[in-house]
Structures are given as C-alpha cells and as structure tokens.
Write an enzyme that holds these catalytic residues in place. Structure first.
Site, PDB file in Angstrom:
ATOM      1  N   CYS A 169       4.420 -16.209  17.660  1.00 49.99           N
ATOM      2  CA  CYS A 169       2.997 -15.978  17.390  1.00 49.99           C
ATOM      3  C   CYS A 169       2.197 -16.661  18.492  1.00 49.99           C
ATOM      4  O   CYS A 169       1.345 -17.511  18.237  1.00 49.99           O
ATOM      5  CB  CYS A 169       2.630 -16.527  16.014  1.00 49.99           C
ATOM      6  N   ASP A 213      12.122 -15.968  14.620  1.00 44.49           N
ATOM      7  CA  ASP A 213      10.664 -16.146  14.608  1.00 44.49           C
ATOM      8  C   ASP A 213      10.421 -17.613  14.932  1.00 44.49           C
ATOM      9  O   ASP A 213      10.238 -18.441  14.050  1.00 44.49           O
ATOM     10  CB  ASP A 213      10.108 -15.763  13.235  1.00 44.49           C
TER      11      ASP A 213
END
Length: 450
Positions: free
Chosen positions: A386, A333
C-alpha cells in the site's frame, strides 16, 4: 477557606477528538482504529460521532497546514508548546479554517478543553492564539504563508505532506499529477464494502457497485455496522484496491500439472484480504492458510475467517512453518510505509521517517523470498504494497528477479484491463492511485515459479 473551582463545560465530541489525537501521539495508534472505541466510550450519537470523526481525521490530514498557520500566530517554536495544548490548537484551527463552525463556538469550546486538560494560563494562551487564527480564512493564510515559498515548501504547507514524502511521491508519479495526488490524500475516502464469496452477494449490500472490483459496493450512507451482512461477518469494510489484490491473485492462471489446493496469505493481519481470499479459495475447493506474526493481529485474522474458514498460524512470515514447494498461490501484502493509504491513515505521513525505508525494504525482500520458496513449480506469488514508493515497489521486485533464476515476472495487465491508467513502474505490474482510481495507491506484481 478554599473556594470551589468553577465548573468547566467541556464539549464531549471535541473531547473525544482530542483523545484520538492523544492516542495517535502517545501510543502510535492509528486514528481509524481508535475512533470506534473512543466513540463507543463516550456513547456518541451518530451526528456527534460523525463530527468527532471529521474533527480528528481532518486535523491529522491537515496538520502541516495548521502548524504553519499556528507558527505565524505564536511567538515561540511550536515544539515548546505543551503537546496536549498544541493538539487542542490544531483541533481549533481545523474548526476555524475547514469546518462550518462559528468562530465563537470553535474558540470557546477549544479554550474550555485546554482549561480542563491543562491550566488557566494555557487556556488564556489558546484563546489569544485562536483569535489570531480566526482573522483570515484558509485561502488567505495559504496565500500569505506561501507567497515567497520555494516549490517544495509550498507543497508542504498547501497540501500538508512532509517534504520527504512529497519527494518520494514525485519520484513515483512525476510532477504533473503530483498536486492532484496530494489533494486526493486529504479527502476522506468513501466507505467501501466487500461481499465475501460464498457468504454474501454484492446485490444484497446497500450502495453503488464498485467500478473495478466485482465484489464491492460504495456505501451510500449510514454506518457499515448497521448493514446486516457486515454485522453477521458475511461482508466487511475493505478498500477497492485491497479487493483487487485478492481478486488478482485468484485470477492469475497457474502452470504445470500441479493442483490448486493450497493458498497462503503470508502477512495476513488484520485479515480483510485473507477473508476475501478464503472465500474465493473455498469456491474452488482450495484452502487458505493465513500467517501472522503478532498474536493480537492473528486473533483479528481468526475473527475475520470465522465464517469463511481457513487456518491461522501465528508465525514469522519470513520463516513460515510450511513445507517448501507445497503451496499453489501466495499473497505477500508486505508491511510498508503506508504512503498509499494516507486518506485512511493520515497520521502515517507524520509518523514515518526516511530511515524507515531501509528496514522495510529488507523485510519486504525477505518475505518475497520466503513466499517463492513455498511455491510449487508453476505456482504464483503476488507481492503487494500500500505504497507507491519505488524503493518498496519496482526496486524490491527487480532485486528479487536479479537474485533468483527460478522465477519470472507475470504480465497481469490483461487481467486488470478494465482498470484504466494502472500500468506499474515495471512492465506487467499494476499501480493504483487515489486521484485516478479512487482507491489506495496499491502496487501489485505477480511472480511465477519456473
């Protein structure tokens, strides 16, 4: 004889909002992380806390719009206005143009803030400027300010995004849906909770079940801290897109005769995804190792894993202290521009610069390479950002695939077939969007070690 200075009545919720803006401007803080501490410091009741949250977050979201309005009301460049005075003017503009606050209250309380934090002269200046702002509603201001504006400038003012961000989002999404995305970035997100497997069931959480994640609910109202499972660490606050990242990594089938015993979160801070992954791993008899480079973030990860279990290593994810070929599943991530989470972190649009992309992309590639080195044959790595920016999504994955012949891209579309319109820029990848899915704009790609 010195005369006593008159007492200035400062509205505490507005003062708290001003402190949030200062922390964002001076300390590069994230508003959603600062707000709870500021609210606690000023001991705000729930109603005042909600007002402060909307005032600070709404001002940050629409700063570009308000700056255009203020520039039309001030006879000098905004850069020459004292920074703390400009912060207060933005707060006043948000109250006047986007909140149901009477004009006299918005102006007088803002002027008092400026008087208390700056000077009498600055207070008089703020009073004059805000009276000009109050002459028109927001729609009329937008019509005036964009009447002769080029398309790019129109989007900057109307949707409060920097031009380079608009250009990157257009490149990722196309022009037709771009206004819907920009508008969605300016809507405060709903609070979404996640039930951590093995510790809580979704049914015990108050709210409406999330449409895509099997672990989440959308909170109907109230504070998450008042939910017993959250207070006890058995559940947490987590965007549905982030829940899907952890869920997807757990669902991808492995290949070969190897075990499914060791999972790694290579960029684990602050630990939300790690907590969900640890619970999913424990249900299969596997164990999560969470790697985080920064000490303070590693402590947050440890706090999130206190109930779910798992090990925390404070180490650089590009050089993880784990044996090569020893891991079954890895989550990357990666640090990114965060342009997919502008609903929750509106200040990122003003903080990031185009020059940040190169540094971030190099880091992202290095992290993916390190993750792949950890994998056993048949193991999988999920790369997530993101951000929908193509330099951080498809171009990173394509670069890695072009440099290594020991990995392949896994088509995960079938695993998320219940999520409509989520095809990513590369076949087999996933891209979520705020305006389509009500989530952050999460990108997901799964790579398998041959």
């Amino acid at each position: 004889m010195r005369h006593p200075q008159p007492r200035i009545d400062v509205d505490v919720p507005r003062l708290a909002a001003l402190e949030v803006l200062k922390a964002v401007r001076v300390d590069d803080a994230y508003a959603n992380l600062v707000l709870p501490a500021v609210i606690q410091h000023y001991r705000l009741e729930p109603r005042d806390a909600a007002f402060t949250t909307e005032l600070a977050s709404g001002t940050l979201r629409l700063r570009g719009t308000y700056d255009a309005v203020l520039a039309a009301c001030i006879d000098r460049p905004l850069r020459k206005v004292e920074a703390k005075v400009l912060d207060a003017l933005r707060l006043g503009s948000h109250q006047l143009l986007s909140m149901r606050v009477p004009a006299h209250a918005a102006i007088s309380t803002t002027v008092n803030l400026v008087h208390a934090r700056s000077s009498t002269g600055a207070a008089g200046f703020a009073n004059a400027v805000l009276r000009r702002v109050a002459v028109k509603p927001l729609d009329a201001w937008l019509e005036e300010l964009t009447a002769d504006a080029a398309p790019g400038r129109y989007a900057e003012i109307a949707f409060s995004h920097p031009r380079w961000v608009i250009d990157e989002l257009r490149r990722a999404l196309g022009s037709e849906e771009l206004p819907a995305l920009l508008a969605a970035d300016n809507v405060a997100p709903r609070v979404t909770l996640v039930a951590r497997p093995g510790l809580a069931e979704r049914d015990e959480l108050p709210g409406t079940p999330t449409p895509f994640s099997r672990h989440g609910v959308v909170l109907d109202g109230g504070s998450p801290a008042e939910v017993p499972a959250v207070a006890e660490g058995r559940a947490g606050v987590q965007d549905e897109g982030s829940q899907l990242v952890a869920q997807l990594l757990a669902d991808v089938p492995l290949e070969g005769d190897g075990p499914d015993a060791t999972w790694v979160d290579l960029c684990a801070g602050p630990g939300g995804k790690a907590a969900l992954l640890a619970g999913l791993a424990a249900q299969r008899g596997a164990r999560l190792v969470a790697v985080e480079r920064q000490h303070h973030r590693a402590r947050l990860v440890a706090r999130n894993l206190a109930r779910t279990g798992g090990a925390v290593l404070t180490a650089d994810g590009t050089r993880p202290p784990l044996p090569p070929g020893s891991v079954d599943r890895v989550l990357v991530d990666a640090p990114c521009t965060g342009l997919g989470a502008l609903r929750r972190r509106p200040e990122a649009r003003w903080r990031r610069r185009p020059d940040d992309l190169l540094t971030l992309v190099l880091l992202q590639r290095a992290l993916v390479g390190a993750a792949l080195d950890l994998l056993r044959p048949g193991g999988v790595a999920l790369y997530a950002t993101c951000s929908p920016v193509r330099a951080e999504t498809e171009e990173v994955v394509s670069s890695v695939l072009g440099q290594r012949d020991d990995v392949e891209l896994v088509d995960v579309g079938a695993l998320l077939s219940h999520v409509p319109d989520a095809a990513g820029p590369l076949a087999g990848t996933v891209q979520l969007w705020p305006h389509r899915h009500g989530t952050d704009a999460m990108f997901m790609a799964v790579l398998r070690k041959r």
